[in-house]
Design a protein around this motif. Structure first.
Motif, PDB file in Angstrom:
ATOM      1  N   LEU A  16       0.832  -1.203   0.000  1.00 51.64           N
ATOM      2  CA  LEU A  16       0.000   0.000   0.000  1.00 51.64           C
ATOM      3  C   LEU A  16       0.872   1.261   0.000  1.00 51.64           C
ATOM      4  O   LEU A  16       0.554   2.251  -0.659  1.00 51.64           O
ATOM      5  CB  LEU A  16      -0.923   0.007   1.210  1.00 51.64           C
ATOM      6  CG  LEU A  16      -2.066  -1.019   1.205  1.00 51.64           C
ATOM      7  CD1 LEU A  16      -2.845  -0.953   2.519  1.00 51.64           C
ATOM      8  CD2 LEU A  16      -3.000  -0.775   0.030  1.00 51.64           C
ATOM      9  N   GLY A  17       1.979   1.225   0.745  1.00 59.60           N
ATOM     10  CA  GLY A  17       2.896   2.359   0.740  1.00 59.60           C
ATOM     11  C   GLY A  17       3.474   2.604  -0.639  1.00 59.60           C
ATOM     12  O   GLY A  17       3.617   3.757  -1.075  1.00 59.60           O
ATOM     13  N   GLY A  18       3.808   1.530  -1.356  1.00 62.39           N
ATOM     14  CA  GLY A  18       4.306   1.680  -2.720  1.00 62.39           C
ATOM     15  C   GLY A  18       3.266   2.284  -3.641  1.00 62.39           C
ATOM     16  O   GLY A  18       3.583   3.110  -4.506  1.00 62.39           O
ATOM     17  N   ALA A  19       1.985   1.895  -3.458  1.00 66.45           N
ATOM     18  CA  ALA A  19       0.916   2.458  -4.278  1.00 66.45           C
ATOM     19  C   ALA A  19       0.750   3.952  -4.007  1.00 66.45           C
ATOM     20  O   ALA A  19       0.510   4.747  -4.931  1.00 66.45           O
ATOM     21  CB  ALA A  19      -0.395   1.717  -4.004  1.00 66.45           C
ATOM     22  N   THR A  77      11.018   3.945  -0.399  1.00 62.47           N
ATOM     23  CA  THR A  77      10.314   3.611  -1.634  1.00 62.47           C
ATOM     24  C   THR A  77      10.329   4.782  -2.598  1.00 62.47           C
ATOM     25  O   THR A  77      10.544   4.616  -3.808  1.00 62.47           O
ATOM     26  CB  THR A  77       8.862   3.207  -1.325  1.00 62.47           C
ATOM     27  OG1 THR A  77       8.872   2.118  -0.401  1.00 62.47           O
ATOM     28  CG2 THR A  77       8.137   2.771  -2.580  1.00 62.47           C
ATOM     29  N   ALA A  78      10.115   5.993  -2.078  1.00 69.44           N
ATOM     30  CA  ALA A  78      10.150   7.179  -2.939  1.00 69.44           C
ATOM     31  C   ALA A  78      11.543   7.407  -3.510  1.00 69.44           C
ATOM     32  O   ALA A  78      11.696   7.776  -4.677  1.00 69.44           O
ATOM     33  CB  ALA A  78       9.690   8.407  -2.155  1.00 69.44           C
ATOM     34  N   ALA A  98       8.002   3.736 -14.916  1.00 69.48           N
ATOM     35  CA  ALA A  98       8.004   4.742 -13.853  1.00 69.48           C
ATOM     36  C   ALA A  98       6.740   4.689 -13.004  1.00 69.48           C
ATOM     37  O   ALA A  98       6.799   4.839 -11.781  1.00 69.48           O
ATOM     38  CB  ALA A  98       8.170   6.132 -14.469  1.00 69.48           C
ATOM     39  N   HIS A  99       5.587   4.450 -13.623  1.00 66.91           N
ATOM     40  CA  HIS A  99       4.344   4.532 -12.866  1.00 66.91           C
ATOM     41  C   HIS A  99       4.140   3.332 -11.932  1.00 66.91           C
ATOM     42  O   HIS A  99       3.225   3.327 -11.112  1.00 66.91           O
ATOM     43  CB  HIS A  99       3.143   4.654 -13.815  1.00 66.91           C
ATOM     44  CG  HIS A  99       2.792   3.396 -14.551  1.00 66.91           C
ATOM     45  ND1 HIS A  99       3.545   2.904 -15.594  1.00 66.91           N
ATOM     46  CD2 HIS A  99       1.768   2.515 -14.389  1.00 66.91           C
ATOM     47  CE1 HIS A  99       2.988   1.787 -16.049  1.00 66.91           C
ATOM     48  NE2 HIS A  99       1.910   1.534 -15.331  1.00 66.91           N
ATOM     49  N   LEU A 100       5.006   2.309 -12.042  1.00 64.92           N
ATOM     50  CA  LEU A 100       4.919   1.129 -11.182  1.00 64.92           C
ATOM     51  C   LEU A 100       6.104   0.992 -10.234  1.00 64.92           C
ATOM     52  O   LEU A 100       6.135   0.066  -9.418  1.00 64.92           O
ATOM     53  CB  LEU A 100       4.830  -0.142 -12.040  1.00 64.92           C
ATOM     54  CG  LEU A 100       3.497  -0.431 -12.721  1.00 64.92           C
ATOM     55  CD1 LEU A 100       3.679  -1.478 -13.806  1.00 64.92           C
ATOM     56  CD2 LEU A 100       2.472  -0.901 -11.698  1.00 64.92           C
ATOM     57  N   MET A 101       7.067   1.901 -10.317  1.00 62.71           N
ATOM     58  CA  MET A 101       8.326   1.724  -9.611  1.00 62.71           C
ATOM     59  C   MET A 101       8.140   1.620  -8.107  1.00 62.71           C
ATOM     60  O   MET A 101       8.751   0.778  -7.435  1.00 62.71           O
ATOM     61  CB  MET A 101       9.267   2.886  -9.955  1.00 62.71           C
ATOM     62  CG  MET A 101      10.695   2.709  -9.474  1.00 62.71           C
ATOM     63  SD  MET A 101      11.553   1.358 -10.280  1.00 62.71           S
ATOM     64  CE  MET A 101      11.859   0.288  -8.893  1.00 62.71           C
ATOM     65  N   GLY A 102       7.299   2.472  -7.537  1.00 60.71           N
ATOM     66  CA  GLY A 102       7.100   2.443  -6.097  1.00 60.71           C
ATOM     67  C   GLY A 102       6.518   1.128  -5.627  1.00 60.71           C
ATOM     68  O   GLY A 102       6.971   0.533  -4.630  1.00 60.71           O
ATOM     69  N   ASP A 152       3.508   5.851  -5.743  1.00 61.32           N
ATOM     70  CA  ASP A 152       3.260   5.962  -7.182  1.00 61.32           C
ATOM     71  C   ASP A 152       2.198   7.010  -7.503  1.00 61.32           C
ATOM     72  O   ASP A 152       2.076   7.439  -8.653  1.00 61.32           O
ATOM     73  CB  ASP A 152       2.843   4.601  -7.752  1.00 61.32           C
ATOM     74  CG  ASP A 152       4.036   3.676  -7.961  1.00 61.32           C
ATOM     75  OD1 ASP A 152       5.162   4.190  -8.069  1.00 61.32           O
ATOM     76  OD2 ASP A 152       3.844   2.446  -8.005  1.00 61.32           O
ATOM     77  N   ARG A 153       1.418   7.414  -6.521  1.00 64.57           N
ATOM     78  CA  ARG A 153       0.438   8.481  -6.727  1.00 64.57           C
ATOM     79  C   ARG A 153       1.014   9.860  -6.446  1.00 64.57           C
ATOM     80  O   ARG A 153       0.541  10.860  -6.977  1.00 64.57           O
ATOM     81  CB  ARG A 153      -0.775   8.274  -5.806  1.00 64.57           C
ATOM     82  CG  ARG A 153      -1.696   7.129  -6.192  1.00 64.57           C
ATOM     83  CD  ARG A 153      -2.906   7.108  -5.285  1.00 64.57           C
ATOM     84  NE  ARG A 153      -3.898   6.133  -5.720  1.00 64.57           N
ATOM     85  CZ  ARG A 153      -5.128   6.056  -5.210  1.00 64.57           C
ATOM     86  NH1 ARG A 153      -5.507   6.896  -4.255  1.00 64.57           N
ATOM     87  NH2 ARG A 153      -5.968   5.143  -5.668  1.00 64.57           N
TER      88      ARG A 153
END
Length: 437
Positions: A64-67, A122-123, A340-344, A70-71
């Motif tokens: 969830l933190g990765g999602a 993650t960021a 890039a949009h999935l990296m986190g 990514d936002r």
């Protein structure tokens, strides 16, 4: 492909400095927190609760933190998180000054710091490939420097500094960590902005988190990269659980000797991080990853059979070198090939798998030592690492790595369509899902 002599951008120097300062603060807390807790209680379960609290965020909120990362804007996420962690530490600093510190407060602070670490790490993992244009050679060099600085600060400089500061008073190591977060936030705030990834269709956070985890499990290369630290943590925690007892009973070492063995392992980690890029160029990234994993397994077997402290120190140094190189090559490759949009989400999923495996390894090591012999967990860990090496060798082989890098590389020539060319230059437009491999 970027040449080895090409320079890293100026912004990386500020990111490196920020993470080095932050790692020093983390190292101070790593050395001081157990001792600080020990001044409040002698209850082993209470001490374990403080240690475990820092890892719980990865188990509960990893994907969830990765999602969320990514936002969000990655640079802003990093400096806001560090600023929040600096402000958070003001609470235990004040409590220590007022002699109101408690185990419950330390555990709560450790949990919230761990949550901040989840978001920051993650960021940072998602920001770095954007800063370096996903160039594999630059990513390996950058991660080598970041890993080396982290090992030096967290493993060498931080813990003794934390112990020394604690001797001055309970508040001092907490205050030092707060200052490190504040300095890191100020440095990160000055980093260059990078293009934000294209927003996906508006979905729930849970659906986006599942999509990120699914991306890892569908791609054999990414799955192989994730399995290495996950299985590795089972093995390494099995060893770590009994290492102090092993060095005391089998090698006849006291506290200082045990500390020297850990220093040998950290020195090996520095060496491994420093030579990772050279190994990648000479052997290919896939073969280099297989070799470093094999070195780790053989080194643990050597540690189990070590007849004296010198052989044990050499084995731990070799294991540290393998780990240091692996922790440069694996993340660098992931950052080069993941959209890039999935990296986190991909980074946090991989990290979560590794964190979930750690408690199982600790339990396994303790059980084996109690049921059999103190060397049994070491032999089992070495054999497990070698088995993992054999299983993942084809998943992360050179041919698969090269194919993934070619697929992720930006087109070299314009398509002739101004709209498409402009979208590619700005990083917009849909990014493909990986084919099942």
């Amino acid at each position: 492909m970027t040449k080895a002599t090409d320079k890293l951008p100026t912004g990386f120097g500020r990111l490196w400095t920020a993470q080095t300062v932050s790692s020093l603060g983390d190292g101070v807390m790593h050395g001081a927190l157990p001792l600080l807790a020990l001044t409040l209680t002698r209850d082993p379960m209470a001490l374990a609760a403080v240690t475990a609290a820092a890892t719980l965020p990865w188990l509960l909120f990893g994907v969830l933190g990765g999602a969320l990362v990514d936002r969000w804007d990655r640079r802003r996420t990093m400096w806001v998180t560090d600023l929040a962690r600096a402000a958070l530490l003001a609470i235990p600093v004040a409590a220590a000054a007022l002699d109101a510190l408690s185990i419950a407060l330390l555990a709560a602070v450790a949990f919230l710091l761990g949550l901040g670490g989840l978001l920051f790490d993650t960021a940072a993992a998602a920001y770095l490939p954007d800063l370096l244009r996903r160039d594999p050679a630059l990513l390996e060099r950058a991660n080598s420097r970041l890993r080396g600085a982290q090992t030096a600060m967290y493993g060498f400089a931080g813990p003794p500094a934390g112990s020394a500061l604690l001797a001055l008073g309970r508040a001092f190591p907490l205050l030092a960590d707060a200052v490190s977060f504040l300095l890191s936030a100020l440095l990160v705030r000055t980093l260059p902005a990078v293009p934000r990834p294209v927003p996906e269709a508006r979905e729930s956070l849970l659906r986006q988190a599942r999509a990120g985890a699914s991306y890892v499990f569908r791609d054999r290369l990414l799955l192989g990269l994730a399995l290495r630290p996950a299985v590795g943590n089972v093995a390494f925690l099995a060893v770590e659980t009994v290492l102090a007892l092993f060095t005391h009973d089998r090698l006849g070492l006291g506290t200082h000797g045990f500390g020297l063995l850990l220093t040998a392992e950290a020195a090996g980690g520095l060496l491994g991080a420093g030579i990772a890029s050279q190994l990648s160029r000479k052997l290919g990234t896939g073969t280099a990853l297989t070799c470093t994993a094999a070195v780790e397994g053989l080194a643990i077997l050597g540690l189990a059979a070590a007849p004296n402290p010198y052989a044990a120190g050499l084995a731990l140094a070799a294991c540290g070198a393998g780990m240091g190189a692996t922790m440069v090559l694996g993340p660098s490759l992931r950052q080069a090939i993941v959209p890039a949009h999935l990296m986190g989400r991909v980074a946090s999923t991989s990290r979560m798998l590794a964190m979930c495996a750690a408690p199982f390894g600790a339990f396994l090591g303790g059980w084996m030592a109690a049921a059999h012999d103190i060397r049994t967990p070491l032999y089992a860990a070495g054999l497990l690492l070698l088995a993992m090496t054999a299983v993942t060798a084809t998943m992360t082989g050179n041919r698969r790595v090269e194919a993934a890098l070619r697929a992720a590389a930006p087109p070299r020539q314009a398509s002739g369509d101004p709209a498409e060319d402009g979208a590619a230059a700005c990083g917009t437009g849909p990014l493909p899902s990986p084919p099942p491999r």
